[in-house]
Design a protein around this motif. Structure first.
Motif, PDB file in Angstrom:
ATOM      1  N   GLY A 181       0.772  -1.231   0.000  1.00 14.19           N
ATOM      2  CA  GLY A 181       0.000   0.000   0.000  1.00 14.19           C
ATOM      3  C   GLY A 181       0.805   1.283   0.000  1.00 14.19           C
ATOM      4  N   GLU A 182       0.084   2.359   0.219  1.00 18.41           N
ATOM      5  CA  GLU A 182       0.674   3.697   0.228  1.00 18.41           C
ATOM      6  C   GLU A 182       1.071   4.059   1.651  1.00 18.41           C
ATOM      7  OE1 GLU A 182      -0.424   8.223  -1.392  1.00 18.41           O
ATOM      8  OE2 GLU A 182      -1.890   6.593  -1.498  1.00 18.41           O
ATOM      9  N   TYR A 183       2.329   4.435   1.816  1.00 17.43           N
ATOM     10  CA  TYR A 183       2.863   4.719   3.146  1.00 17.43           C
ATOM     11  C   TYR A 183       4.034   5.664   2.981  1.00 17.43           C
ATOM     12  CZ  TYR A 183       5.260   3.822   7.634  1.00 17.43           C
ATOM     13  OH  TYR A 183       5.892   3.948   8.857  1.00 17.43           O
ATOM     14  N   THR A 184       3.979   6.792   3.675  1.00 20.05           N
ATOM     15  CA  THR A 184       5.045   7.794   3.597  1.00 20.05           C
ATOM     16  C   THR A 184       5.288   8.365   4.978  1.00 20.05           C
ATOM     17  OG1 THR A 184       4.394   8.420   1.349  1.00 20.05           O
ATOM     18  CG2 THR A 184       5.803   9.963   2.551  1.00 20.05           C
ATOM     19  N   ARG A 185       6.534   8.372   5.399  1.00 20.01           N
ATOM     20  CA  ARG A 185       6.906   8.990   6.667  1.00 20.01           C
ATOM     21  C   ARG A 185       8.205   9.770   6.466  1.00 20.01           C
ATOM     22  NH1 ARG A 185       2.583   7.489   7.077  1.00 20.01           N
ATOM     23  NH2 ARG A 185       1.517   6.423   8.798  1.00 20.01           N
ATOM     24  N   ALA A 191      15.179  13.076   4.500  1.00 19.91           N
ATOM     25  CA  ALA A 191      14.821  11.766   3.958  1.00 19.91           C
ATOM     26  C   ALA A 191      13.354  11.442   4.185  1.00 19.91           C
ATOM     27  CB  ALA A 191      15.685  10.669   4.587  1.00 19.91           C
ATOM     28  N   ILE A 192      12.839  10.561   3.325  1.00 14.25           N
ATOM     29  CA  ILE A 192      11.508  10.007   3.527  1.00 14.25           C
ATOM     30  C   ILE A 192      11.568   8.482   3.410  1.00 14.25           C
ATOM     31  CG2 ILE A 192      10.125  12.002   2.826  1.00 14.25           C
ATOM     32  CD1 ILE A 192       9.855  10.735   0.052  1.00 14.25           C
ATOM     33  N   LEU A 193      10.659   7.839   4.132  1.00 15.20           N
ATOM     34  CA  LEU A 193      10.487   6.395   4.080  1.00 15.20           C
ATOM     35  C   LEU A 193       9.171   6.118   3.369  1.00 15.20           C
ATOM     36  CD1 LEU A 193      11.338   3.510   5.089  1.00 15.20           C
ATOM     37  CD2 LEU A 193       9.919   3.966   7.097  1.00 15.20           C
ATOM     38  N   ILE A 194       9.226   5.309   2.315  1.00 16.58           N
ATOM     39  CA  ILE A 194       8.037   4.988   1.547  1.00 16.58           C
ATOM     40  C   ILE A 194       8.030   3.497   1.233  1.00 16.58           C
ATOM     41  CG2 ILE A 194       7.883   7.284   0.493  1.00 16.58           C
ATOM     42  CD1 ILE A 194       9.128   6.089  -2.039  1.00 16.58           C
ATOM     43  N   THR A 195       6.904   3.007   0.723  1.00 20.24           N
ATOM     44  CA  THR A 195       6.858   1.626   0.252  1.00 20.24           C
ATOM     45  C   THR A 195       7.256   1.580  -1.220  1.00 20.24           C
ATOM     46  OG1 THR A 195       4.532   1.791  -0.376  1.00 20.24           O
ATOM     47  CG2 THR A 195       5.011   1.048   1.867  1.00 20.24           C
ATOM     48  N   ASP A 196       7.679   0.397  -1.656  1.00 21.63           N
ATOM     49  CA  ASP A 196       7.943   0.197  -3.085  1.00 21.63           C
ATOM     50  C   ASP A 196       6.689   0.495  -3.898  1.00 21.63           C
ATOM     51  OD1 ASP A 196      10.560  -0.605  -2.603  1.00 21.63           O
ATOM     52  OD2 ASP A 196      10.048  -2.736  -2.525  1.00 21.63           O
ATOM     53  N   ALA A 197       5.523   0.140  -3.337  1.00 19.10           N
ATOM     54  CA  ALA A 197       4.258   0.378  -4.036  1.00 19.10           C
ATOM     55  C   ALA A 197       4.001   1.864  -4.222  1.00 19.10           C
ATOM     56  CB  ALA A 197       3.102  -0.267  -3.264  1.00 19.10           C
ATOM     57  N   THR A 198       4.372   2.672  -3.239  1.00 14.86           N
ATOM     58  CA  THR A 198       4.225   4.124  -3.355  1.00 14.86           C
ATOM     59  C   THR A 198       5.126   4.667  -4.456  1.00 14.86           C
ATOM     60  OG1 THR A 198       3.633   4.376  -1.020  1.00 14.86           O
ATOM     61  CG2 THR A 198       4.523   6.321  -2.136  1.00 14.86           C
ATOM     62  N   ARG A 199       6.361   4.209  -4.459  1.00 12.60           N
ATOM     63  CA  ARG A 199       7.326   4.708  -5.449  1.00 12.60           C
ATOM     64  C   ARG A 199       6.964   4.268  -6.862  1.00 12.60           C
ATOM     65  NH1 ARG A 199      12.936   2.674  -6.612  1.00 12.60           N
ATOM     66  NH2 ARG A 199      14.002   4.388  -7.690  1.00 12.60           N
ATOM     67  N   ALA A 200       6.334   3.102  -6.991  1.00 13.52           N
ATOM     68  CA  ALA A 200       6.005   2.577  -8.315  1.00 13.52           C
ATOM     69  C   ALA A 200       4.830   3.285  -8.966  1.00 13.52           C
ATOM     70  CB  ALA A 200       5.701   1.078  -8.218  1.00 13.52           C
ATOM     71  N   ASP A 201       3.985   3.904  -8.175  1.00 15.04           N
ATOM     72  CA  ASP A 201       2.772   4.549  -8.684  1.00 15.04           C
ATOM     73  C   ASP A 201       2.974   6.062  -8.716  1.00 15.04           C
ATOM     74  OD1 ASP A 201       0.021   5.957  -8.040  1.00 15.04           O
ATOM     75  OD2 ASP A 201      -0.497   3.998  -8.898  1.00 15.04           O
ATOM     76  N   SER A 202       2.822   6.660  -9.870  1.00 13.81           N
ATOM     77  CA  SER A 202       3.132   8.082 -10.021  1.00 13.81           C
ATOM     78  C   SER A 202       2.296   8.968  -9.093  1.00 13.81           C
ATOM     79  CB  SER A 202       2.927   8.513 -11.471  1.00 13.81           C
ATOM     80  OG  SER A 202       3.252   9.882 -11.640  1.00 13.81           O
ATOM     81  N   ASP A 203       0.998   8.722  -9.026  1.00 11.34           N
ATOM     82  CA  ASP A 203       0.150   9.563  -8.175  1.00 11.34           C
ATOM     83  C   ASP A 203       0.561   9.449  -6.703  1.00 11.34           C
ATOM     84  OD1 ASP A 203      -1.313  10.459 -10.342  1.00 11.34           O
ATOM     85  OD2 ASP A 203      -2.912   8.989 -10.096  1.00 11.34           O
ATOM     86  N   LYS A 204       0.810   8.230  -6.262  1.00 10.58           N
ATOM     87  CA  LYS A 204       1.206   8.025  -4.868  1.00 10.58           C
ATOM     88  C   LYS A 204       2.572   8.638  -4.586  1.00 10.58           C
ATOM     89  CE  LYS A 204      -1.421   3.716  -4.455  1.00 10.58           C
ATOM     90  NZ  LYS A 204      -1.327   2.233  -4.299  1.00 10.58           N
ATOM     91  N   TYR A 205       3.484   8.469  -5.546  1.00  9.62           N
ATOM     92  CA  TYR A 205       4.834   8.997  -5.345  1.00  9.62           C
ATOM     93  C   TYR A 205       4.817  10.524  -5.301  1.00  9.62           C
ATOM     94  CZ  TYR A 205       9.956   8.766  -5.658  1.00  9.62           C
ATOM     95  OH  TYR A 205      11.322   8.850  -5.395  1.00  9.62           O
ATOM     96  N   ARG A 206       4.022  11.112  -6.135  1.00  7.66           N
ATOM     97  CA  ARG A 206       3.909  12.571  -6.117  1.00  7.66           C
ATOM     98  C   ARG A 206       3.354  13.069  -4.789  1.00  7.66           C
ATOM     99  NH1 ARG A 206       4.013  15.342 -11.088  1.00  7.66           N
ATOM    100  NH2 ARG A 206       4.699  13.994 -12.802  1.00  7.66           N
ATOM    101  N   ARG A 207       2.378  12.338  -4.258  1.00 12.80           N
ATOM    102  CA  ARG A 207       1.848  12.732  -2.946  1.00 12.80           C
ATOM    103  C   ARG A 207       2.945  12.632  -1.879  1.00 12.80           C
ATOM    104  NH1 ARG A 207      -3.082  10.339  -4.777  1.00 12.80           N
ATOM    105  NH2 ARG A 207      -2.536   8.272  -3.955  1.00 12.80           N
TER     106      ARG A 207
END
Length: 213
Positions: A181-185, A191-207
């Protein structure tokens, strides 16, 4: 990416350097441990479950040990994540070459480079469990197979217009974990910590990148 001078036609700012840590070893160990041993640590903003669920540990621990692990897991996770957020100082490796094996100076430098991990408090034999060895082998095989595709279709180039403002706000390192899922801290000021799923999806990564501004 980093260039000493601007390159005509290249939209990447010549002085922008971004580090992507997409295989953080000690964080991955902690994520496996949590699921393979059925730990239920309590705390705010804990990472989601792994995308590839590991088998339960072949060598389980007793209830008392599991309770100790659960109590320590969040604290160790935060310490390891904080170290993962730091940029590596190449001078430390140079200094390491000038120290003697077994010397206090060498041990201190190794500690600075490697950072904290589960073995600081508990036996690392847990990671010799067949569940961990199988999970690590499977996930690393998939990771290696994805590298050519990732290099050709870099999420950072794909979403460069969102990355640049985050960099200007101080972002220099992105740490990605193989969780659902989408997870950003935010990890400190850079630095930021994200999931691979967040980075793979443009909309999620932009958020995620916009949250750093």
């Amino acid at each position: 990416m980093l260039s000493a001078v601007p390159i005509p036609g290249n939209p990447w700012p010549h002085d922008m350097q971004i580090t992507v840590e997409d295989c953080p070893h000690h964080l991955r160990e902690l994520l496996w441990l949590r699921e393979a041993h059925g730990l239920q640590p309590e705390g705010d903003d804990l990472p989601p479950r792994l995308v590839e669920t590991p088998e339960r540990a072949a060598i389980p621990v007793d209830d008392a040990t599991r309770a100790l692990w659960e109590d320590a897991w969040v604290r160790i996770w935060r310490a390891v994540a904080a170290h993962a957020a730091r940029e590596h100082d190449p001078q430390l490796f140079d200094q390491l070459q000038g120290t003697q094996a077994g010397s206090p100076q060498r041990e201190a430098l190794l500690r600075e480079i490697v950072g904290p991990d589960w073995g600081d408090e508990f036996d690392r034999d847990a990671f010799q469990d067949p569940s961990h060895l199988d999970w690590e082998q499977t996930s690393m095989t998939a990771f290696i197979a994805s590298r050519p595709h990732d290099l050709e279709n870099s999420p950072e180039l794909r979403d460069l217009d969102a990355l640049i403002p985050a960099w200007r706000a101080g972002l220099t390192k992105i740490v990605a974990i193989p969780c659902q899922g989408e997870y950003t801290r935010k990890l400190g000021p850079h630095a930021i910590l994200i999931t691979d799923a967040t980075r793979a999806d443009s909309d999620k990564y932009r958020r995620a990148l916009n949250s750093f501004n």
